[in-house]
Design an enzyme around this catalytic site. Structure first.
Site, mmCIF file in Angstrom:
data_model
loop_
_atom_site.group_PDB
_atom_site.id
_atom_site.type_symbol
_atom_site.label_atom_id
_atom_site.label_comp_id
_atom_site.label_asym_id
_atom_site.label_seq_id
_atom_site.Cartn_x
_atom_site.Cartn_y
_atom_site.Cartn_z
ATOM 1 N N LYS A 116 16.332 -41.639 1.257
ATOM 2 C CA LYS A 116 17.502 -42.498 1.480
ATOM 3 C C LYS A 116 18.072 -42.328 2.889
ATOM 4 O O LYS A 116 18.081 -41.224 3.426
ATOM 5 C CB LYS A 116 18.608 -42.157 0.451
ATOM 6 C CG LYS A 116 18.182 -42.346 -0.999
ATOM 7 C CD LYS A 116 18.184 -43.805 -1.431
ATOM 8 C CE LYS A 116 19.563 -44.303 -1.786
ATOM 9 N NZ LYS A 116 20.024 -43.934 -3.127
ATOM 10 N N ASP A 135 17.622 -53.118 -0.944
ATOM 11 C CA ASP A 135 18.811 -52.908 -1.774
ATOM 12 C C ASP A 135 19.132 -54.191 -2.532
ATOM 13 O O ASP A 135 20.000 -54.968 -2.165
ATOM 14 C CB ASP A 135 19.989 -52.493 -0.877
ATOM 15 C CG ASP A 135 21.041 -51.740 -1.660
ATOM 16 O OD1 ASP A 135 20.798 -51.457 -2.851
ATOM 17 O OD2 ASP A 135 22.098 -51.440 -1.080
ATOM 18 N N CYS A 189 58.697 -49.266 1.281
ATOM 19 C CA CYS A 189 59.908 -49.720 1.941
ATOM 20 C C CYS A 189 60.853 -50.288 0.879
ATOM 21 O O CYS A 189 60.434 -51.026 -0.013
ATOM 22 C CB CYS A 189 59.533 -50.796 2.950
ATOM 23 S SG CYS A 189 60.903 -51.833 3.440
ATOM 24 N N CYS A 194 61.080 -47.646 7.033
ATOM 25 C CA CYS A 194 60.098 -48.704 7.254
ATOM 26 C C CYS A 194 60.069 -49.071 8.740
ATOM 27 O O CYS A 194 61.117 -49.367 9.322
ATOM 28 C CB CYS A 194 60.459 -49.927 6.416
ATOM 29 S SG CYS A 194 59.450 -51.361 6.803
ATOM 30 N N GLU A 205 7.360 -47.884 2.181
ATOM 31 C CA GLU A 205 7.892 -49.236 1.995
ATOM 32 C C GLU A 205 9.409 -49.229 2.153
ATOM 33 O O GLU A 205 10.072 -48.386 1.557
ATOM 34 C CB GLU A 205 7.554 -49.736 0.579
ATOM 35 C CG GLU A 205 6.088 -49.631 0.236
ATOM 36 C CD GLU A 205 5.804 -49.911 -1.249
ATOM 37 O OE1 GLU A 205 6.715 -50.421 -1.959
ATOM 38 O OE2 GLU A 205 4.685 -49.604 -1.686
ATOM 39 N N TYR A 223 6.271 -55.353 -5.210
ATOM 40 C CA TYR A 223 5.779 -54.059 -4.738
ATOM 41 C C TYR A 223 5.071 -53.208 -5.777
ATOM 42 O O TYR A 223 4.549 -52.152 -5.458
ATOM 43 C CB TYR A 223 6.883 -53.254 -4.066
ATOM 44 C CG TYR A 223 8.165 -53.101 -4.866
ATOM 45 C CD1 TYR A 223 8.203 -52.399 -6.060
ATOM 46 C CD2 TYR A 223 9.351 -53.675 -4.395
ATOM 47 C CE1 TYR A 223 9.378 -52.262 -6.771
ATOM 48 C CE2 TYR A 223 10.535 -53.528 -5.099
ATOM 49 C CZ TYR A 223 10.545 -52.829 -6.290
ATOM 50 O OH TYR A 223 11.709 -52.698 -6.990
ATOM 51 N N LYS A 283 13.017 -49.604 1.301
ATOM 52 C CA LYS A 283 13.629 -49.700 -0.027
ATOM 53 C C LYS A 283 14.688 -50.792 0.032
ATOM 54 O O LYS A 283 15.766 -50.599 0.602
ATOM 55 C CB LYS A 283 14.235 -48.360 -0.428
ATOM 56 C CG LYS A 283 14.739 -48.333 -1.855
ATOM 57 C CD LYS A 283 15.097 -46.911 -2.263
ATOM 58 C CE LYS A 283 15.518 -46.828 -3.715
ATOM 59 N NZ LYS A 283 16.771 -47.503 -4.003
ATOM 60 N N CYS A 291 61.568 -52.778 9.232
ATOM 61 C CA CYS A 291 62.952 -53.196 8.998
ATOM 62 C C CYS A 291 63.938 -52.044 9.009
ATOM 63 O O CYS A 291 65.144 -52.257 8.937
ATOM 64 C CB CYS A 291 63.056 -53.952 7.680
ATOM 65 S SG CYS A 291 62.912 -52.881 6.244
ATOM 66 N N ARG A 348 15.461 -54.852 -14.968
ATOM 67 C CA ARG A 348 15.081 -53.513 -15.390
ATOM 68 C C ARG A 348 15.876 -53.084 -16.625
ATOM 69 O O ARG A 348 15.367 -52.398 -17.490
ATOM 70 C CB ARG A 348 15.308 -52.512 -14.257
ATOM 71 C CG ARG A 348 14.948 -51.108 -14.694
ATOM 72 C CD ARG A 348 14.865 -50.163 -13.530
ATOM 73 N NE ARG A 348 16.182 -49.802 -13.052
ATOM 74 C CZ ARG A 348 16.411 -48.794 -12.210
ATOM 75 N NH1 ARG A 348 15.405 -48.085 -11.759
ATOM 76 N NH2 ARG A 348 17.625 -48.516 -11.816
ATOM 77 N N CYS A 364 63.056 -57.144 4.613
ATOM 78 C CA CYS A 364 62.025 -56.581 5.488
ATOM 79 C C CYS A 364 61.083 -57.704 5.890
ATOM 80 O O CYS A 364 60.452 -58.337 5.039
ATOM 81 C CB CYS A 364 61.257 -55.491 4.748
ATOM 82 S SG CYS A 364 59.794 -54.934 5.636
HETATM 83 S S1 IVH Z 1 8.870 -48.601 -6.727
HETATM 84 C C1 IVH Z 1 7.895 -46.218 -10.376
HETATM 85 N N1 IVH Z 1 9.193 -49.756 -4.385
HETATM 86 O O1 IVH Z 1 14.430 -48.760 -5.978
HETATM 87 C C2 IVH Z 1 8.171 -47.079 -9.194
HETATM 88 N N2 IVH Z 1 11.113 -49.494 -5.778
HETATM 89 O O2 IVH Z 1 15.248 -46.128 -7.172
HETATM 90 C C3 IVH Z 1 9.534 -47.644 -9.202
HETATM 91 N N3 IVH Z 1 13.158 -50.428 -4.844
HETATM 92 O O3 IVH Z 1 14.270 -49.597 -9.376
HETATM 93 C C4 IVH Z 1 9.906 -48.568 -8.170
HETATM 94 N N4 IVH Z 1 12.300 -51.183 -2.976
HETATM 95 O O4 IVH Z 1 14.913 -51.409 -7.697
HETATM 96 C C5 IVH Z 1 9.807 -49.342 -5.518
HETATM 97 N N5 IVH Z 1 9.324 -50.792 -2.321
HETATM 98 C C6 IVH Z 1 9.922 -50.386 -3.436
HETATM 99 C C7 IVH Z 1 11.296 -50.585 -3.671
HETATM 100 C C8 IVH Z 1 11.863 -50.108 -4.862
HETATM 101 C C9 IVH Z 1 13.389 -51.089 -3.690
HETATM 102 C C10 IVH Z 1 14.205 -50.134 -5.864
HETATM 103 C C11 IVH Z 1 13.850 -50.605 -7.254
HETATM 104 C C12 IVH Z 1 13.799 -49.374 -8.085
HETATM 105 C C13 IVH Z 1 14.677 -48.443 -7.326
HETATM 106 C C14 IVH Z 1 14.297 -47.008 -7.621
#
Ligand code: IVH
Length: 692
Positions: free
Chosen positions: A320, A125, A432, A414, A121, A232, A123, A417, A144, A438
């Protein structure tokens, strides 16, 4: 940086301590203030270093180590919601080898050689949320928080249209859906543009904009922002009607939750790898920011067998992306001169696409940074862009250095100037000394002078100021206030005695725009004290400092007299003003050209004395009060400001000097202490009655 296996135990302990301090500060900036100062890559590097040192010296793991906590303490003002199932975080990995290790460790734990499917999935941000449904009705929303307790954002989540308020009959009686709230890139840019136009502080990146929008005590503000979400995972559920993550996504769709269309079930390491490469490629074109891929064991039965480590599941991990970087060449290094005379080296780059944005300049920060990284003109370098910040040079690829590369001689004069540029001991910047003679400093100071938080004169943009300066129309702030008089064939301007000023006949100008500009200038001939102090552009003196100076001195005259006489006792007694700042302020008032500027200005504008609007006759004037627990009728910050406006002193802890403790819901130890000390305790309603 020293290699881990060469570290002595003492060195390791010292470094762990400094990492813990640094990351705690970074966490507060990121989680509580939604205003980060480390890039994600820098943060991750610290985290990794911490982890590696701890792996070698497990006995040195500190209770406050970044490895021992999830997220940061809660922002005050929100109600608290304990999570029935903790909201965990994920382990981070960066390479395909580490993905392989992860898959192997899952198999080893399950003692199987059979193939295991993983859901991959994107991730997102953003920031994670939990939405609780009882009898198919949305009843509660939480952030959270620290993983165990979240902030109550029920009202805020309700404003997000993508979150269903009611679920169909097929949904379980109790269902807690978790996912990510984010701000689409386009919405982020639109919001920042609007804020910029309004002179407000802009957000560093979409994640911070989303966090800042969702964690609002006033849900009306959240409603004005465009937030989106993906679901998710699931927290508490009365009856689970799915056997895999794949099926869970099917249910989520049935119930009306948005799920990411790029979620993909992978059957092999090859598929995982291909998927990662593909998403990294299209990453820049996606309408939202992603910072990696999350892999989850697809089967729920296997997830349950795998279970959890302390803070992360064994069945999921985050792969990542590397920070957005690109390789290019430095064509030139030049010096920019800022308002306070700081000389900043800037690299002109061969334009390069970094994560979808064309980058042609990068900041080199200061002369030490150029030395430390050994950056030369002609070098091939790695540049990095993180969020909205100015691109940086991360590293020189020395193996690609051409024979004719040139070291950069940081100038000691500078470039604008010719005045000496000096670097004070223990300062990183060279400045400067030309002051207002200047042109670069003079222009930057004019720009600052008319900026929103200062004189706020609309119609004098950066480009116009630059033109006016070079044409001799504006050299110093006071000239702004003689513009109207000088326009036409009347008075001629002293700098260019032969040039009559006809602003209305300039390209792109007309009678109307000139009239509008003059009106804007006239409106500022009376200015309040905090703005005036800020507009002077004294080093280190921002809007907040200007305000407290105004509060403490009352009039510009008394402030200026003290500063000219180097009389700083009153200044340094102000909470928030230190010796270094006082030194800068006093120095500013010793400079002849600054005094001349001020003198000329004061002949044309009236600085209003600071009017203290505190109500000293209120029932709580002069009293010391403490707020504790969750207030229902207003946010803590508002309550505090209101009490101060009524002449009260608001303290953080209860002592025998406390007059009142105002007790909100879930009041803790402060209420107990108040009882012990016999301090008067008021409920929120009693307090509001008292001050009515
Ligand atoms: S699963 C135990 N799925 O990433 C499962 N997290 O570093 C925990 N995040 O706190 C989360 N996309 O804010 C999950 N498809 C995804 C995600 C996701 C973004 C973020 C989420 C979580 C953090 C964990």
């Amino acid at each position: 940086m020293q290699e881990i296996n060469l570290l002595s135990k003492e060195e390791a302990a010292t470094e762990l301590e400094s990492i813990a301090t640094e990351m705690a500060k970074a966490d507060i900036a990121y989680y509580q203030n939604d205003n980060p100062y480390l890039t994600d890559a820098e943060y991750d590097a610290l985290k990794k270093r911490n982890q590696e040192i701890e792996a070698r010296f497990p006995e040195l793991i500190r209770p406050d180590s970044p490895s021992q906590k999830v997220g940061a303490p809660l922002k005050s003002g929100f109600g608290k919601i304990p999570h029935r199932f903790p909201m965990l975080s994920l382990g981070d990995i960066f390479t395909i080898e580490e993905v392989d290790d992860f898959v192997m460790s899952v198999k080893r734990f399950l003692n199987t050689s059979e193939n295991i499917d993983f859901m991959a999935e994107p991730k997102i941000d953003g920031l994670s949320f939990s939405a609780r449904y009882e009898n198919r009705r949305f009843v509660q929303g939480a952030t959270r928080g620290d993983g165990t307790t979240g902030e109550d954002i029920t009202a805020n989540l309700k404003t997000i249209k993508q979150l269903p308020q009611l679920l169909p009959d097929s949904a379980p009686d109790i269902l807690e859906i978790r996912g990510e709230v984010y701000m689409a890139k386009s919405d982020f840019f639109a919001l920042n543009e609007k804020y910029e136009a309004e002179g407000k502080k802009t957000f560093a990146n979409p994640r911070n904009a989303a966090a800042g929008s969702l964690r609002q005590l006033d849900s009306k503000i959240t409603a004005e922002r465009n937030l989106s979400l993906f679901a998710y995972t699931c927290g508490e559920v009365s009856e689970r009607c799915w056997a895999s993550q794949t099926e869970f996504f099917d249910r989520l769709k049935e119930w009306g939750f948005p799920t990411n269309p790029l979620n993909k079930l992978c059957h092999s390491l090859q598929e995982i790898d291909d998927n990662f490469a593909r998403l990294m490629q299209i990453r820049a074109e996606l309408p939202y920011d992603i910072d990696g891929i999350v892999y989850k064991v697809d089967s729920i039965a296997l997830q349950e067998r795998l279970g959890f480590l302390t803070r992360t599941p064994r069945w999921a991990i985050a792969h990542k992306f590397p920070a957005e970087q690109a390789v290019t060449q430095i064509e030139n290094i030049r010096i920019q001169v800022g308002r306070t005379g700081a000389l900043t080296p800037v690299a002109d780059l061969k334009p390069v696409n970094v994560g979808g944005v064309i980058v042609s300049h990068a900041t080199l920060h200061n002369e030490d940074e150029i030395k430390r990284k050994d950056i030369r003109i002609g070098d091939t370098v790695i540049v990095q862009r993180a969020g909205d910040v100015i691109p940086q040079v991360v590293q020189v690829l020395t193996e690609k250095r051409p024979a004719d590369s040139q070291e950069f001689d940081f100038p000691h004069t500078c470039p604008q100037c010719g005045a000496h540029a000096i670097r004070e001991e223990d300062e990183a910047v060279r400045r400067c000394t030309g002051g207002l003679t200047c042109p670069a400093q003079a222009i930057e100071r004019l720009i600052h002078f008319v900026s929103r938080e200062a004189f706020n004169i609309e119609g004098l943009g950066d480009k116009i100021i630059d033109d006016f300066y070079h044409e001799g129309i504006l050299h110093s702030p006071a000239d702004i206030f003689t513009l109207e008089k000088r326009n036409g064939d009347g008075d001629l301007f002293s700098h260019q005695p032969n040039a009559a000023l006809h602003l209305e006949s300039r390209d792109g100008w007309g009678k109307k725009s000139v009239e509008k500009l003059f009106a804007a200038i006239r409106a500022r001939q009376k200015i309040d004290l905090p703005r005036f102090i800020y507009a002077l552009g004294i080093r280190q003196v921002g809007t907040a400092t200007s305000r407290i100076i105004a509060q403490n001195y009352g009039s510009f005259e008394s402030f200026m007299t003290d500063m000219q006489n180097k009389e700083t006792a009153k200044l340094v007694a102000i909470d928030g003003i230190g010796g270094a700042m006082a030194k800068d302020i006093v120095e500013f008032f010793q400079e002849e050209h600054n005094l001349e500027t001020i003198h000329n200005l004061l002949a044309l504008v009236t600085v209003e004395d600071y009017i203290d609007t505190t109500n000293y006759n209120s029932p709580i004037a002069g009293k010391t009060i403490v707020f504790t627990g969750t207030l229902e009728r207003m946010a803590r910050a508002e309550a505090k400001a209101q009490a101060q406006a009524l002449g009260a002193k608001v303290a953080g802890s209860v002592s025998k000097n406390t007059d009142y403790v105002i007790m909100g819901a879930d009041a803790g130890s402060k209420a107990t202490k108040a009882k012990e000390l016999g301090v008067t305790i008021l409920t929120e309603d009693e307090y509001l009655d008292l001050i009515k």
